[in-house]
Design an enzyme around this catalytic site. Structure first.
Site, PDB file in Angstrom:
ATOM      1  NE  ARG A  80      -2.612   1.031   3.472  1.00 48.02           N
ATOM      2  CZ  ARG A  80      -3.317   0.729   4.561  1.00 48.02           C
ATOM      3  NH1 ARG A  80      -4.559   0.279   4.462  1.00 48.02           N
ATOM      4  NH2 ARG A  80      -2.792   0.894   5.756  1.00 48.02           N
ATOM      5  CE  LYS A 183      -2.318   4.796   7.130  1.00 44.31           C
ATOM      6  NZ  LYS A 183      -3.556   5.388   7.628  1.00 44.31           N
ATOM      7  CD  GLU A 219     -11.840   5.702   4.525  1.00 46.90           C
ATOM      8  OE1 GLU A 219     -11.434   4.691   5.118  1.00 46.90           O
ATOM      9  OE2 GLU A 219     -11.138   6.340   3.723  1.00 46.90           O
TER      10      GLU A 219
HETATM   11  N1  PLP Z   1      -9.239   4.370   6.477  1.00 50.16           N
HETATM   12  C1  PLP Z   1      -8.394   5.364   6.788  1.00 50.16           C
HETATM   13  C2  PLP Z   1      -8.688   6.714   6.273  1.00 50.16           C
HETATM   14  C3  PLP Z   1      -7.267   5.096   7.576  1.00 50.16           C
HETATM   15  O1  PLP Z   1      -6.412   6.072   7.901  1.00 50.16           O
HETATM   16  C4  PLP Z   1      -7.039   3.790   8.032  1.00 50.16           C
HETATM   17  C5  PLP Z   1      -5.862   3.470   8.822  1.00 50.16           C
HETATM   18  O2  PLP Z   1      -4.889   3.007   8.364  1.00 50.16           O
HETATM   19  C6  PLP Z   1      -7.951   2.792   7.670  1.00 50.16           C
HETATM   20  C7  PLP Z   1      -9.043   3.119   6.905  1.00 50.16           C
HETATM   21  C8  PLP Z   1      -7.751   1.381   8.118  1.00 50.16           C
HETATM   22  O3  PLP Z   1      -6.775   0.737   7.354  1.00 50.16           O
HETATM   23  P1  PLP Z   1      -5.960  -0.473   7.948  1.00 50.16           P
HETATM   24  O4  PLP Z   1      -6.933  -1.484   8.374  1.00 50.16           O
HETATM   25  O5  PLP Z   1      -5.125  -0.955   6.825  1.00 50.16           O
HETATM   26  O6  PLP Z   1      -5.165   0.060   9.071  1.00 50.16           O
HETATM   27  C1  COI Z   2      -4.017   3.418  11.388  1.00 47.04           C
HETATM   28  O1  COI Z   2      -5.009   2.782  11.716  1.00 47.04           O
HETATM   29  O2  COI Z   2      -2.890   2.924  11.353  1.00 47.04           O
HETATM   30  C2  COI Z   2      -4.109   4.802  11.007  1.00 47.04           C
HETATM   31  O3  COI Z   2      -3.273   5.235  10.292  1.00 47.04           O
HETATM   32  C3  COI Z   2      -5.262   5.566  11.486  1.00 47.04           C
HETATM   33  C4  COI Z   2      -4.920   6.903  12.085  1.00 47.04           C
HETATM   34  C5  COI Z   2      -4.038   6.833  13.270  1.00 47.04           C
HETATM   35  C6  COI Z   2      -4.495   7.881  11.060  1.00 47.04           C
END
Ligand code: PLP
Ligand code: COI
Length: 337
Positions: A80, A183, A219
């Site tokens: 990612r 991200k 989301e």
């Molecule tokens: N959506 C956003 C905007 C986020 O910042 C995050 C955090 O990483 C997620 C979703 C969840 O992603 P993940 O499950 O890969 O941490």
């Molecule tokens: C995560 O879940 O790792 C995130 O990046 C969410 C937040 C702290 C920005």
């Protein structure tokens, strides 16, 4: 092991002993370097400061009952970050280099990985920034990749307790064909006004609608969203949300439990049809949703003061795999130490 109040950590910045750095110069990545400083020195014209060439990741390491330290789906985070780099024209870091840097950062700070009993974990923050100067809007020639880590508790203060979310139509975190699916820091900057207002008004986070039509769920601020209807796990399909690794994992666990999974557009009114709802992400883990308040039409969707049975089952399965307490049939965890 450090002497910290592991059970009451919360989700905040904390210094640890070492971070790992790697520089991209002259068209190639250098060797990993270990640093004990929390400072970086860079050119005032660096593109990360002016034009938002910045991407980050978030993953966690867990100390198991057996004392081993594991990371969850690290390769997905590496991939990612590459996708984020492509999205804003930064140098892509090879997957192996990402993994090596994360492993090194964990090993060098292993005494900060919280004890199993605390339910806390080590949050890992990989960061990629454009450090080369530009004054025209152009990508940098030089990049810096850093991995730093810190022990954390739950992202939402309540932990695995349902909390309230809010919909406001006057804010977007990302444009329909913008950067919502990668991200990058700009998405989070764009979410600060709405997120801070939500906190002041007593909500955990904003539940965003699609930016084009304001008809479908996107989301939550820092996490994906799902709802449970009958035997189905339902989660938004959208080009402007981050492909959450936690969400992808919960979908697989739901299938493993004999549920069906629907990833599709979810009209906001369908919130009324869910028996349970949740926010999911690395930091959020699975955070049950108590209610969603649609502020513009003054309508509240209520799910319950206690986590629902499906959320509870999914949560337990997920953390048991992450902490190494249950078999890992999909090979999601890597033992670091
Ligand atoms: N959506 C956003 C905007 C986020 O910042 C995050 C955090 O990483 C997620 C979703 C969840 O992603 P993940 O499950 O890969 O941490
Ligand atoms: C995560 O879940 O790792 C995130 O990046 C969410 C937040 C702290 C920005």
């Amino acid at each position: 092991m450090e002497n910290l109040d592991w059970k009451n950590l919360g989700f905040g910045y904390r210094d640890t002993d070492y971070n790992v750095r790697c520089y991209y110069r002259n068209g190639k990545w250098g060797e990993l370097e270990l640093s004990s400083s929390n400072q970086i020195s860079m050119h005032m014209g660096a593109t990360c400061l002016h034009y938002g060439q910045e991407a980050f990741e978030g993953l966690k390491a867990y100390r198991g009952k057996d004392g081993k330290i594991r990371v969850f789906r690290i390769k997905d985070n590496a991939l990612r970050m590459q996708s984020s780099a492509r999205g804003i024209l930064m140098a892509e870091l090879p997957v192996e280099k990402f993994e090596e840097a994360v492993f090194l950062a964990i090993r060098m700070n292993s005494h900060f990985v919280p004890p199993y009993e605390s339910g806390a974990s080590l949050y890992i923050r990989p960061l990629l920034i454009g450090t080369g100067p530009q004054i025209g809007v152009k990508p940098a020639d030089e990049y810096l990749f850093i991995v730093f880590v810190m022990p954390v508790g739950p992202y939402f203060k309540a932990g695995f307790k349902p909390t309230d979310y809010v919909i406001y139509r006057q804010y977007d975190r990302a444009a329909p064909l913008g950067t919502g699916n990668i991200k990058v820091g700009g998405n989070y900057a764009a979410s600060l006004v709405a997120g801070t207002r939500a906190h002041h008004e007593g909500y955990s986070a904003v539940l965003y609608l699609d930016a084009r039509e304001k008809k479908y769920l996107d989301e939550c601020g820092p996490a994906n969203f799902f709802g449970i209807k009958g035997n189905a796990y339902i989660t938004p399909k959208s080009d402007s949300i981050l492909p959450s690794i936690t969400n992808k994992s919960l979908q697989q666990l739901a299938l493993d439990m004999g549920m069906t999974v629907e990833q599709r557009r979810i009209p906001v009114e369908e919130l009324a049809e869910f028996s349970e709802a949740g926010a999911c992400g690395t930091a959020a883990v699975l955070s049950p949703v108590r209610s969603v308040y649609d502020a513009d039409v003054d309508k509240r969707y209520f799910y319950g003061d206690e986590p629902g049975p499906v959320s509870l089952k999914l949560y337990q399965k997920l953390i048991n795999i992450q902490y190494g307490c249950e078999p890992d049939p999909h090979a999601w965890v890597s033992v670091v130490l």
